[in-house]
Scaffold this motif. Sequence first.
Motif, PDB file in Angstrom:
ATOM      1  N   GLU A 134       5.230  -2.143   8.487  1.00  0.00           N
ATOM      2  CA  GLU A 134       6.236  -1.789   7.483  1.00  0.00           C
ATOM      3  C   GLU A 134       5.562  -0.996   6.359  1.00  0.00           C
ATOM      4  O   GLU A 134       4.369  -1.200   6.084  1.00  0.00           O
ATOM      5  CB  GLU A 134       6.777  -3.105   6.910  1.00  0.00           C
ATOM      6  CG  GLU A 134       8.117  -3.050   6.261  1.00  0.00           C
ATOM      7  CD  GLU A 134       8.533  -4.428   5.718  1.00  0.00           C
ATOM      8  OE1 GLU A 134       7.679  -5.316   5.579  1.00  0.00           O
ATOM      9  OE2 GLU A 134       9.728  -4.569   5.415  1.00  0.00           O
ATOM     10  N   SER A 135       6.328  -0.149   5.663  1.00  0.00           N
ATOM     11  CA  SER A 135       5.712   0.599   4.550  1.00  0.00           C
ATOM     12  C   SER A 135       5.563  -0.336   3.341  1.00  0.00           C
ATOM     13  O   SER A 135       6.267  -1.354   3.226  1.00  0.00           O
ATOM     14  CB  SER A 135       6.574   1.803   4.171  1.00  0.00           C
ATOM     15  OG  SER A 135       7.697   1.380   3.428  1.00  0.00           O
ATOM     16  N   ILE A 136       4.676   0.056   2.416  1.00  0.00           N
ATOM     17  CA  ILE A 136       4.477  -0.746   1.195  1.00  0.00           C
ATOM     18  C   ILE A 136       5.799  -0.837   0.433  1.00  0.00           C
ATOM     19  O   ILE A 136       6.169  -1.902  -0.066  1.00  0.00           O
ATOM     20  CB  ILE A 136       3.397  -0.086   0.294  1.00  0.00           C
ATOM     21  CG1 ILE A 136       2.023  -0.149   0.971  1.00  0.00           C
ATOM     22  CG2 ILE A 136       3.356  -0.728  -1.082  1.00  0.00           C
ATOM     23  CD1 ILE A 136       0.925   0.595   0.220  1.00  0.00           C
ATOM     24  N   HIS A 137       6.522   0.284   0.368  1.00  0.00           N
ATOM     25  CA  HIS A 137       7.760   0.307  -0.404  1.00  0.00           C
ATOM     26  C   HIS A 137       8.812  -0.611   0.232  1.00  0.00           C
ATOM     27  O   HIS A 137       9.479  -1.386  -0.466  1.00  0.00           O
ATOM     28  CB  HIS A 137       8.290   1.742  -0.525  1.00  0.00           C
ATOM     29  CG  HIS A 137       9.333   1.895  -1.576  1.00  0.00           C
ATOM     30  ND1 HIS A 137      10.667   1.714  -1.316  1.00  0.00           N
ATOM     31  CD2 HIS A 137       9.239   2.179  -2.899  1.00  0.00           C
ATOM     32  CE1 HIS A 137      11.357   1.884  -2.425  1.00  0.00           C
ATOM     33  NE2 HIS A 137      10.510   2.170  -3.406  1.00  0.00           N
ATOM     34  N   ALA A 138       8.936  -0.530   1.552  1.00  0.00           N
ATOM     35  CA  ALA A 138       9.931  -1.373   2.234  1.00  0.00           C
ATOM     36  C   ALA A 138       9.579  -2.855   2.057  1.00  0.00           C
ATOM     37  O   ALA A 138      10.448  -3.689   1.779  1.00  0.00           O
ATOM     38  CB  ALA A 138       9.987  -1.016   3.722  1.00  0.00           C
ATOM     39  N   PHE A 139       8.306  -3.155   2.192  1.00  0.00           N
ATOM     40  CA  PHE A 139       7.834  -4.536   2.052  1.00  0.00           C
ATOM     41  C   PHE A 139       8.140  -5.056   0.636  1.00  0.00           C
ATOM     42  O   PHE A 139       8.715  -6.139   0.466  1.00  0.00           O
ATOM     43  CB  PHE A 139       6.323  -4.568   2.317  1.00  0.00           C
ATOM     44  CG  PHE A 139       5.648  -5.875   2.056  1.00  0.00           C
ATOM     45  CD1 PHE A 139       5.560  -6.840   3.059  1.00  0.00           C
ATOM     46  CD2 PHE A 139       5.068  -6.154   0.821  1.00  0.00           C
ATOM     47  CE1 PHE A 139       4.916  -8.047   2.823  1.00  0.00           C
ATOM     48  CE2 PHE A 139       4.430  -7.355   0.577  1.00  0.00           C
ATOM     49  CZ  PHE A 139       4.353  -8.301   1.578  1.00  0.00           C
ATOM     50  N   ALA A 140       7.769  -4.266  -0.389  1.00  0.00           N
ATOM     51  CA  ALA A 140       7.946  -4.712  -1.776  1.00  0.00           C
ATOM     52  C   ALA A 140       9.426  -4.804  -2.129  1.00  0.00           C
ATOM     53  O   ALA A 140       9.848  -5.736  -2.823  1.00  0.00           O
ATOM     54  CB  ALA A 140       7.216  -3.759  -2.719  1.00  0.00           C
ATOM     55  N   SER A 141      10.244  -3.859  -1.630  1.00  0.00           N
ATOM     56  CA  SER A 141      11.690  -3.897  -1.919  1.00  0.00           C
ATOM     57  C   SER A 141      12.302  -5.160  -1.325  1.00  0.00           C
ATOM     58  O   SER A 141      13.112  -5.836  -1.951  1.00  0.00           O
ATOM     59  CB  SER A 141      12.415  -2.701  -1.311  1.00  0.00           C
ATOM     60  OG  SER A 141      11.907  -1.519  -1.794  1.00  0.00           O
ATOM     61  N   ARG A 142      11.896  -5.438  -0.093  1.00  0.00           N
ATOM     62  CA  ARG A 142      12.465  -6.593   0.603  1.00  0.00           C
ATOM     63  C   ARG A 142      12.076  -7.897  -0.099  1.00  0.00           C
ATOM     64  O   ARG A 142      12.903  -8.762  -0.323  1.00  0.00           O
ATOM     65  CB  ARG A 142      11.940  -6.561   2.052  1.00  0.00           C
ATOM     66  CG  ARG A 142      12.490  -7.593   2.978  1.00  0.00           C
ATOM     67  CD  ARG A 142      12.085  -7.297   4.413  1.00  0.00           C
ATOM     68  NE  ARG A 142      10.665  -7.134   4.592  1.00  0.00           N
ATOM     69  CZ  ARG A 142       9.778  -8.129   4.529  1.00  0.00           C
ATOM     70  NH1 ARG A 142      10.176  -9.351   4.270  1.00  0.00           N
ATOM     71  NH2 ARG A 142       8.487  -7.892   4.709  1.00  0.00           N
ATOM     72  N   ARG A 143      10.827  -8.015  -0.497  1.00  0.00           N
ATOM     73  CA  ARG A 143      10.385  -9.297  -1.044  1.00  0.00           C
ATOM     74  C   ARG A 143      10.673  -9.419  -2.543  1.00  0.00           C
ATOM     75  O   ARG A 143      10.997 -10.490  -3.033  1.00  0.00           O
ATOM     76  CB  ARG A 143       8.881  -9.516  -0.800  1.00  0.00           C
ATOM     77  CG  ARG A 143       8.525  -9.605   0.678  1.00  0.00           C
ATOM     78  CD  ARG A 143       7.596 -10.775   0.977  1.00  0.00           C
ATOM     79  NE  ARG A 143       8.097 -12.056   0.576  1.00  0.00           N
ATOM     80  CZ  ARG A 143       8.746 -12.914   1.363  1.00  0.00           C
ATOM     81  NH1 ARG A 143       8.969 -12.632   2.626  1.00  0.00           N
ATOM     82  NH2 ARG A 143       9.153 -14.080   0.892  1.00  0.00           N
ATOM     83  N   PHE A 144      10.500  -8.308  -3.311  1.00  0.00           N
ATOM     84  CA  PHE A 144      10.576  -8.411  -4.779  1.00  0.00           C
ATOM     85  C   PHE A 144      11.715  -7.607  -5.397  1.00  0.00           C
ATOM     86  O   PHE A 144      11.908  -7.671  -6.608  1.00  0.00           O
ATOM     87  CB  PHE A 144       9.262  -7.924  -5.412  1.00  0.00           C
ATOM     88  CG  PHE A 144       8.086  -8.804  -5.105  1.00  0.00           C
ATOM     89  CD1 PHE A 144       7.914 -10.005  -5.776  1.00  0.00           C
ATOM     90  CD2 PHE A 144       7.159  -8.439  -4.143  1.00  0.00           C
ATOM     91  CE1 PHE A 144       6.818 -10.822  -5.510  1.00  0.00           C
ATOM     92  CE2 PHE A 144       6.072  -9.254  -3.860  1.00  0.00           C
ATOM     93  CZ  PHE A 144       5.900 -10.446  -4.539  1.00  0.00           C
ATOM     94  N   GLY A 145      12.387  -6.807  -4.590  1.00  0.00           N
ATOM     95  CA  GLY A 145      13.471  -5.993  -5.133  1.00  0.00           C
ATOM     96  C   GLY A 145      13.028  -4.551  -5.338  1.00  0.00           C
ATOM     97  O   GLY A 145      11.845  -4.248  -5.500  1.00  0.00           O
ATOM     98  N   ARG A 146      14.018  -3.659  -5.356  1.00  0.00           N
ATOM     99  CA  ARG A 146      13.789  -2.217  -5.374  1.00  0.00           C
ATOM    100  C   ARG A 146      13.078  -1.748  -6.650  1.00  0.00           C
ATOM    101  O   ARG A 146      12.182  -0.907  -6.619  1.00  0.00           O
ATOM    102  CB  ARG A 146      15.162  -1.540  -5.221  1.00  0.00           C
ATOM    103  CG  ARG A 146      15.176  -0.053  -5.269  1.00  0.00           C
ATOM    104  CD  ARG A 146      14.466   0.538  -4.066  1.00  0.00           C
ATOM    105  NE  ARG A 146      14.250   1.945  -4.284  1.00  0.00           N
ATOM    106  CZ  ARG A 146      15.041   2.899  -3.833  1.00  0.00           C
ATOM    107  NH1 ARG A 146      16.092   2.591  -3.080  1.00  0.00           N
ATOM    108  NH2 ARG A 146      14.802   4.158  -4.087  1.00  0.00           N
ATOM    109  N   GLU A 147      13.482  -2.336  -7.793  1.00  0.00           N
ATOM    110  CA  GLU A 147      12.884  -1.867  -9.056  1.00  0.00           C
ATOM    111  C   GLU A 147      11.385  -2.165  -9.085  1.00  0.00           C
ATOM    112  O   GLU A 147      10.575  -1.336  -9.527  1.00  0.00           O
ATOM    113  CB  GLU A 147      13.599  -2.531 -10.242  1.00  0.00           C
ATOM    114  CG  GLU A 147      13.249  -1.860 -11.549  1.00  0.00           C
ATOM    115  CD  GLU A 147      14.029  -2.424 -12.732  1.00  0.00           C
ATOM    116  OE1 GLU A 147      15.227  -2.755 -12.585  1.00  0.00           O
ATOM    117  OE2 GLU A 147      13.424  -2.534 -13.822  1.00  0.00           O
TER     118      GLU A 147
END
Length: 459
Positions: A134-147
């Motif tokens: 998974e990309s870093i952005h997809a991973f972080a959005s999924r776990r911590f939210g888009r912002e």
Amino acid sequence: MMRDVIVIGGGISGLATAYNLMLRGIDVQLLERQVRTGGNAISERFDGFLMEHGPTTFNASVPQAVAQITALGLLDQAHDLGPEVKRRYLRDNGKLAGIPASLTGFFTSNYLSARARARILIEGLIPRYMGDEESIHAFASRRFGREFADKVMDPMAAGIFMGDSRELSVNGAFPKLAEMERALGSITRGVLRAKRGSEPGRHLYSWDDGIGAIPHVLAKQLGSRVHTGITVSGLSRAAQGFAVKTSKGTRNARAVVLAVQPHVAAQLLERIDPVGADATGSIQAPQVNVGFFGYRREQVAHPLDGLGFLSTRDDGRILSGSQFASTMYPRRAPDGFVAISAYAGGVRNPELAQMSGIDLMAQMHAELSEVLGIKGGPAVTRLRRWPLGLPQYTLGHMARQKLFAQTPRRVEGLYLTGNYTNGVSVANCIKSALDIAKNITESLMVSPDEKNSTKQAMR
Ligand SMILES: Cc1cc2nc3c(=O)[nH]c(=O)nc-3n(C[C@H](O)[C@H](O)[C@H](O)COP(=O)(O)OP(=O)(O)OC[C@H]3O[C@@H](n4cnc5c(N)ncnc54)[C@H](O)[C@@H]3O)c2cc1C
């Protein structure tokens, strides 16, 4: 003369590999094309300032690498981050937000919206991801939210890798985060657990004369095994191993380690290992520009009480990050002065490769002045341009990583190491070197008869 091993490339990866082979009693020779070893780990002292052209810190989160620098006698002389490093800064819309360097920092600052902060709190409830890389952005959005992904992880990806969080693989670039999710189902739980433990990752070391201390000590230990000013231009199979074609004649060895940048590896592998050549050749490594600025202390309004800053994708601005070098470590600037490094280019701004050095430094200085309240021009400047700066661990890296590791299965006696294989950091390069040295030693110790019977058993 037939050597046991020739290591090609005298950056930290090559030096550490050769050093560990030497410790294991292997007859090793290292060939480096530059007149000096160290690769991009260059620490330059001038006019009382110290500029790091490449790496600035040794991250103590890799225990094997820490053991290595301890054994080299370097840990005793290491400096951890200075006491003035109290905050991390993020630049968004041309303004700096200071976030206390504690776990609760994001909650006590209003850099993120109230809604984003609330979203972080429920991270532990998000189910585990069962899919592929998974990309870093997809991973972080999924776990911590888009912002959080946009305003924290994207700047981190740009600052550490000069890359794009939407293209970089979390499994390749931040494997510890992916592992925390897999093992514990939550990053928050993982971070808290690490905090309660020995907190090895909190130490970022350097030395009086900079990170160059590591290659310096390794090269000194290797002594006459290091040969500089020799460019390797070809590699082929020979009767009992390899023929290494160099600018100063051909040399022979039973095994060869390529510890060069991926584009060089691709050229050298072309004939001997086309699969490896394709895999190394497919790695992007965009340009990285490092600007160094020395100012009189009174010129800078900002307290410089942090590591530096990372940037969101600010319109028209070019800095992906900056480091407050003289706050981080001692002896970076003479009394009464401060030293600041600035980073630009990478995947975000490839067009900077065409910008003149003078224009680039002027824009970097203007952006530093904007956020740090600098009055007047710098007392000293230096610019380092790395045309193929940092390898990008983009999606697909896990498959490439397997191909690199399998090189000796395709071409017996040939090994790949370097910052594009198992982590870009200096510490990861040292760990990879330790692993490779062990594998080579074990393989060289096996007699040809034993190898043949193993091969037959595998058929
Ligand atoms: C600007 C910047 C900042 C960084 N900051 C950090 C940091 O703070 N902390 C951290 O841990 N990491 C940092 N890194 C990453 C880290 O510095 C590198 O990943 C690491 O030093 C790479 O070492 P290496 O030996 O794998 O490759 P290199 O240093 O690239 O060495 C490869 C060597 O091979 C030689 N070579 C190439 N072709 C040939 C040939 N044909 N024949 C003979 N020799 C050849 C080259 O001359 C070079 O010396 C940073 C990197 C950059 C660029």
